[in-house]
Design a protein around this motif. Structure first.
Motif: not given
Length: 94
Positions: A48-54
């Motif tokens: 799962v991803k956020t804008s700056d982290t996988v």
């Protein structure tokens, strides 16, 4: 972009929210990523991803149970999208 491995035991509500949004009906074999950790042990995870982290969330029977009970107990709209970095482990630290 940072890559972080998270065990189901250290999941917070924000990461659970991401998992439930991405896999509302659960994850399938095609969603699983396999890799070796720093101890050369085989690991299976879903991403799962956020804008700056996988986030690579290690999968297990308990992960599926945790996702299901989280979805039942909490509305996805009630959870903020911030992730507490103190509750996850960074792949670079391993």
């Amino acid at each position: 972009m940072r890559r972080v491995i998270v065990d189901y035991k250290k999941l917070n509500k924000n990461i659970l929210n991401l998992l439930v949004e991405k896999f509302p009906d659960g994850y399938a074999d095609r969603d699983i990523i396999s890799f070796k950790n720093h101890h050369n042990e085989a690991i299976e995870a879903v991403e799962v991803k956020t804008s700056d982290t996988v986030y690579l969330v290690k999968i297990s029977k308990r992960l599926a149970d945790t996702m299901e009970s989280f979805e039942d107990e909490t509305s996805v709209n009630e959870i903020p999208n911030e992730v507490n970095e103190d509750q996850v482990g960074n792949m670079d630290d391993k």
